[in-house]
Design a protein around this motif. Sequence first.
Motif, PDB file in Angstrom:
ATOM      1  N   THR A 128       0.717  -2.515   6.772  1.00 27.65           N
ATOM      2  CA  THR A 128       1.535  -3.925   6.947  1.00 27.65           C
ATOM      3  C   THR A 128       0.560  -5.425   8.301  1.00 27.65           C
ATOM      4  O   THR A 128       0.977  -5.973   7.582  1.00 27.65           O
ATOM      5  N   TYR A 166      10.967  -1.400  -2.668  1.00 28.01           N
ATOM      6  CA  TYR A 166      10.549  -2.491  -1.300  1.00 28.01           C
ATOM      7  C   TYR A 166      12.344  -2.994  -0.881  1.00 28.01           C
ATOM      8  O   TYR A 166      12.842  -2.479  -1.364  1.00 28.01           O
ATOM      9  N   LEU A 195      10.931 -11.063  -0.888  1.00 23.43           N
ATOM     10  CA  LEU A 195       9.994  -9.423  -1.568  1.00 23.43           C
ATOM     11  C   LEU A 195      10.114  -9.359  -3.005  1.00 23.43           C
ATOM     12  O   LEU A 195       9.029  -8.936  -3.204  1.00 23.43           O
ATOM     13  N   HIS A 226       1.099  -4.251  -2.386  1.00 18.63           N
ATOM     14  CA  HIS A 226       1.353  -3.640  -3.460  1.00 18.63           C
ATOM     15  C   HIS A 226       0.641  -2.539  -4.137  1.00 18.63           C
ATOM     16  O   HIS A 226       0.873  -2.130  -4.382  1.00 18.63           O
ATOM     17  N   ALA A 279      -0.058  -0.260  -1.151  1.00 16.19           N
ATOM     18  CA  ALA A 279       1.191   0.955  -1.607  1.00 16.19           C
ATOM     19  C   ALA A 279       1.208   2.652  -2.328  1.00 16.19           C
ATOM     20  O   ALA A 279       1.197   2.650  -1.831  1.00 16.19           O
ATOM     21  N   THR A 328      13.908  -5.083  -0.128  1.00 13.62           N
ATOM     22  CA  THR A 328      14.133  -6.357  -0.938  1.00 13.62           C
ATOM     23  C   THR A 328      15.190  -6.964  -0.939  1.00 13.62           C
ATOM     24  O   THR A 328      15.516  -7.904  -0.403  1.00 13.62           O
ATOM     25  N   LEU A 371       8.814  -1.775   5.743  1.00 12.09           N
ATOM     26  CA  LEU A 371       7.813  -2.558   4.471  1.00 12.09           C
ATOM     27  C   LEU A 371       6.928  -1.346   3.463  1.00 12.09           C
ATOM     28  O   LEU A 371       7.183  -0.996   2.573  1.00 12.09           O
ATOM     29  N   PRO A 392       9.267   2.336   0.192  1.00  9.44           N
ATOM     30  CA  PRO A 392       8.283   3.046  -0.764  1.00  9.44           C
ATOM     31  C   PRO A 392       8.594   4.089  -1.060  1.00  9.44           C
ATOM     32  O   PRO A 392       8.391   4.619  -1.407  1.00  9.44           O
TER      33      PRO A 392
END
Length: 444
Positions: free
Chosen positions: A170, A261, A269, A197, A200, A263, A251, A255
């Motif tokens: 993050t 995520y 997001l 993304h 992740a 959202t 965040l 996932p």
Amino acid sequence: MLLTKEAFGDDFTWGVATAAYQIEGASRDDGKGLSIWDVFVQKKNKIFQNHHGDTACDFYHRYVDDLHLMASLHIPNYRFSISWSRILPGGVGEVNPRGIDFYNRLIDLCLELGITPWVTLYHWDLPHALETKGGWTNRDIKEWFGQYVSICVRHFGDRVKNWIVLNEPTVFTAAGYFFGVHAPGRKGLDNFLAAVHHTALSQAHGARVIKSLQKDSHVGTTFSCSHVEPYTMREKDVVAARKADTLLNRLFVEPLLGMGYPTAEIKVLNRVERYMKQHDEKDLIFDMDFVGVQNYTREVVRHATFVPFLQAKIVSARKRNVELTSMNWEVYPESLYHILKKFQAYDNIPPLIITENGAAFTDQVEYNQVEDPRRLNYIQQAIEQVFRAKQEGVAVKGYFVWTFLDNFEWAEGYHPRFGLVYVDFKSQQRIVKSSGHWYADFLK
Ligand code: GAL
């Protein structure tokens, strides 16, 4: 409460943590390629007083003495990071044998001294060559990162079992790709979401690469976390706090755990979907052996109509009139307890390890000694909070102090001192602070 190490049990891991760019120096030695931090620090006014990490603690040349010092303080576990551009100067392609040699010597000496190495594969110093191709905003980074990880495991995996894939995704995506205050200094929502993304994806991919090459490896990744509270109990502030909590604490872990995520709390997001391909959601999942939580303070958050995307803002600790560290963070060791409880509440969360915790205060050298009661108290109280969580059933398995040596604190330069060991950056002299002596006694 007077806690002893024994109260935590024999299988609890105690240690200290550092990061390559913050201590190594030798930024252009022995075939090392430039990292985004080597480049970012050259830009004017990005870093406090234009400090840079070119020499830092000169750990690259002084690691022998520093590791002996660590051993003399009875520290049994050392978390350090590998500089990707020392191993692969161009980010991909040719391996630099002198980079491999340095980490081989470092690992060997740790083991010789009875110190177990915990290796972070990415602590923010991306090879600059890869940033010129888009860095974390380029989906290819998943493969670049995977190759780098496999090189590390092949070279060091005969001696290193504990791996940390990423340090605080993050922070490096937000500070580096949204706010532009950390390297590489990029801004905006699109850069941020693309970086999020791909980071992740790389988080899970990197872990899979390690496991595929080393079955008995112990693999985790780390998250920055802060306990978040609303400024008032007004509905608007409560909503704002929930959004900030989502961004600061959820965040990347959700996932990873297969929850996708977060959202629902922050609609914008949803735009991360622009970067997603079929099967990605599944590829984001990995069953880590442990999750590293890193905590320094709490945040108090209020509604703010004009803040884009979030309508939330942090009420600074200074405005709240509370005790501050040199980072202007509130001194609040209980945050660690709340964070441990919060993470434990996830259904399928693996064991937790506090991979960073500590505090920066001004230090004074007198008669070759550094008395730092505030840091000592903070660490002691934080350890008590870990114990409190453990007593209540949280599966917390370790605690690493941030940090061993005073070092280059990113955008804040050398001004905040977090070390158990004081460093005079002119002479490179080291002085163990009273907090360091306390920790040594505790660990003995
Ligand atoms: C973390 C980071 C460390 C260190 C620490 C203190 O976010 O992982 O590198 O700088 O904060 O600010």
